[in-house]
Design an enzyme around this catalytic site. Structure first.
Site, short mmCIF file in Angstrom:
data_model
loop_
_atom_site.label_atom_id
_atom_site.label_comp_id
_atom_site.label_asym_id
_atom_site.label_seq_id
_atom_site.Cartn_x
_atom_site.Cartn_y
_atom_site.Cartn_z
N GLY A 16 5.54 -5.08 0.46
CA GLY A 16 6.24 -3.84 -0.46
C GLY A 16 6.72 -4.79 -1.76
N ASN A 57 -3.43 1.41 3.12
CA ASN A 57 -2.08 2.02 4.04
C ASN A 57 -1.36 3.71 3.10
OD1 ASN A 57 -0.40 3.04 5.71
ND2 ASN A 57 -0.12 0.92 6.03
N TRP A 58 -1.40 4.25 3.25
CA TRP A 58 -0.92 4.84 2.69
C TRP A 58 0.75 5.41 2.70
CZ3 TRP A 58 -3.55 10.20 -0.53
CH2 TRP A 58 -4.58 10.11 -1.10
N LYS A 59 0.92 4.65 3.96
CA LYS A 59 2.34 5.28 4.62
C LYS A 59 2.72 6.47 4.42
CE LYS A 59 2.84 0.79 3.83
NZ LYS A 59 3.86 -0.38 3.40
N GLY A 97 -1.37 -1.53 0.90
CA GLY A 97 -0.22 -0.48 0.82
C GLY A 97 0.10 -0.08 -0.47
N GLY A 98 1.10 0.05 -1.30
CA GLY A 98 1.36 0.42 -3.13
C GLY A 98 0.09 0.95 -3.43
N HIS A 154 1.18 -2.06 13.19
CA HIS A 154 2.23 -2.57 11.61
C HIS A 154 3.99 -2.82 11.73
CE1 HIS A 154 3.11 -1.75 7.44
NE2 HIS A 154 2.61 -1.77 6.79
N GLU A 212 5.71 -1.75 10.47
CA GLU A 212 7.16 -1.09 10.00
C GLU A 212 6.99 -0.24 11.23
OE1 GLU A 212 5.69 0.58 6.29
OE2 GLU A 212 5.71 -0.93 5.25
N SER A 270 1.45 -7.36 -0.39
CA SER A 270 1.49 -7.08 -1.60
C SER A 270 -0.03 -7.09 -3.00
CB SER A 270 2.53 -7.69 -2.57
OG SER A 270 3.52 -7.32 -2.12
N GLU A 324 -0.39 -9.49 8.22
CA GLU A 324 0.67 -8.58 6.85
C GLU A 324 2.06 -9.84 7.56
OE1 GLU A 324 -0.66 -5.09 5.46
OE2 GLU A 324 1.15 -4.67 7.21
C1 PEP Z 1 1.28 -2.51 4.33
O1 PEP Z 1 1.76 -1.95 4.41
O2 PEP Z 1 0.34 -2.46 5.05
C2 PEP Z 1 0.63 -3.21 3.15
C3 PEP Z 1 0.28 -4.07 3.38
O3 PEP Z 1 2.25 -2.91 1.83
P1 PEP Z 1 1.48 -3.13 0.18
O4 PEP Z 1 0.26 -3.61 0.21
O5 PEP Z 1 2.74 -2.52 -0.64
O6 PEP Z 1 2.83 -4.85 0.68
#
Ligand code: PEP
Length: 247
Positions: free
Chosen positions: A171, A11-13, A231-232, A95, A97, A210, A165
Site C-alpha cells: 500500500g 485482496n480487497w481487504k 491489494g489496492g 497477511h 495486517e 504495490s 509481501e
Molecule cells: C496486500 O495487502 O496484500 C497488498 C499486496 O496490497 P497492495 O497491493 O495495495 O500493496
C-alpha cells in the site's frame, strides 16, 4: 517437475459492498485466455454473493482469514468450514495486517493453515519483512523463518501457495528491486524444498506489495515469481485486468 501454475489473487481487504460486485463480474468477463489462475478475495460479507455471481466463470473466490476452530463461542470470527460453505475456494492466511494488527504468530498461522486444509480451502500463506528488518540485513532470515514456522507438514500433497509481501511495500507504492525480489523468492523456494523435498518445487510463490499494471510485467517475469497478491489495484477491474494480462 513442471513450473507452478501462476496465480493472480486480489485482496480487497475491508473494501466492497454489493455495489462492488460489478468489478468482479467485469474481471470474469474479460480475463479469459491468460496463463494464470485468477482469484478475488472480498470481505467475508461478500463471499457468498460473489461466488454466486461468478459461478461458471474462471475466477475463483477466496477469503482473507479464518479462525482455526471449526465452530464455537468465538464472537465475530468465521471458520474455514463457514468460508467453504459460503463458496470460498482459497484463503489468505498470515497477511502482515493480521500479523501486526491481530498479533498473529507463525504458530497461529500454521494452525489456521491446517484448518483451511481441513475445510478443503487452498491456503495462500503470507510472509514478509518490515523495513527495519530489511535495513538491518535480516530480511532473508526473517522471511525464511516465517516460512518454516507458518507452513505445517500437513501441506504435503495439497494445493497451496506462499505470498512474499514485504511489509514496507504494501500500500505504499514502494517495491523492492527485481533482484531483491528474485533473491527472496529463490531463498523461499530453497526453504520449501528443504521442508517438502522435491514437492517443494510445486507451489507458486506469489509476490505482493504495490503491484500495478505498470510494474506487473517486470515483477511477474522475475525468477521464481509465480504470480501476485494484489491489494489496492485489485479493486478496479481495469487495473486488475492490466496485471492479469501482464503475465
Ligand atoms: C496486500 O495487502 O496484500 C497488498 C499486496 O496490497 P497492495 O497491493 O495495495 O500493496
Amino acid at each position: 517437475m513442471t513450473a507452478p501454475t501462476p496465480l493472480i489473487a486480489g485482496n480487497w481487504k475491508m473494501n466492497g459492498t454489493a455495489a462492488s460486485l460489478g468489478e468482479a463480474l467485469a474481471v470474469a468477463a474479460q480475463q479469459g485466455g491468460g496463463r494464470a489462475r485468477v482469484a478475488i478475495c472480498p470481505p467475508a460479507t461478500l463471499i457468498q454473493r460473489m461466488s454466486a455471481a461468478l459461478a461458471g466463470s474462471a475466477v475463483m473466490v477466496g477469503a482473507q482469514d479464518c479462525r482455526a476452530e471449526e465452530a464455537g463461542a468465538f464472537t465475530g470470527d468465521v471458520s474455514a468450514e463457514m468460508l467453504a460453505d459460503a463458496g470460498a475456494k482459497l484463503v489468505i492466511l498470515g497477511h502482515s495486517e493480521r500479523r501486526a494488527g491481530h498479533g498473529e504468530t507463525d504458530a497461529l498461522v500454521a494452525t489456521k493453515v491446517k484448518a483451511a486444509l481441513r475445510a478443503g480451502l487452498e491456503p495462500i500463506i503470507c510472509v514478509g519483512e518490515t523495513l527495519d528488518q530489511r535495513k538491518a540485513g535480516d530480511a532473508l532470515g526473517v522471511v525464511t523463518g516465517q516460512v518454516r514456522g507458518s507452513l505445517p507438514p500437513e501441506l504435503a500433497g495439497k494445493a497451496w501457495s506462499v505470498a512474499y509481501e514485504p511489509v514496507w511495500a504494501i500500500g505504499t507504492g514502494l517495491t523492492p528491486t527485481t533482484s531483491e525480489i528474485e533473491e527472496m523468492h529463490v531463498a523461499i523456494r530453497a526453504t520449501l524444498r528443504d521442508l517438502f523435498g522435491p514437492e517443494g518445487a510445486g507451489p507458486a510463490i506469489l509476490y505482493g506489495g504495490s503491484v500495478k499494471p505498470s510494474n506487473a510485467a517486470e515483477i511477474l517475469h522475475a525468477a521464481e515469481v509465480g504470480g501476485a497478491l494484489v491489494g489496492g489495484a485489485s479493486l478496479k477491474a481495469d487495473d486488475f485486468l492490466g496485471i492479469i494480462r501482464a503475465l
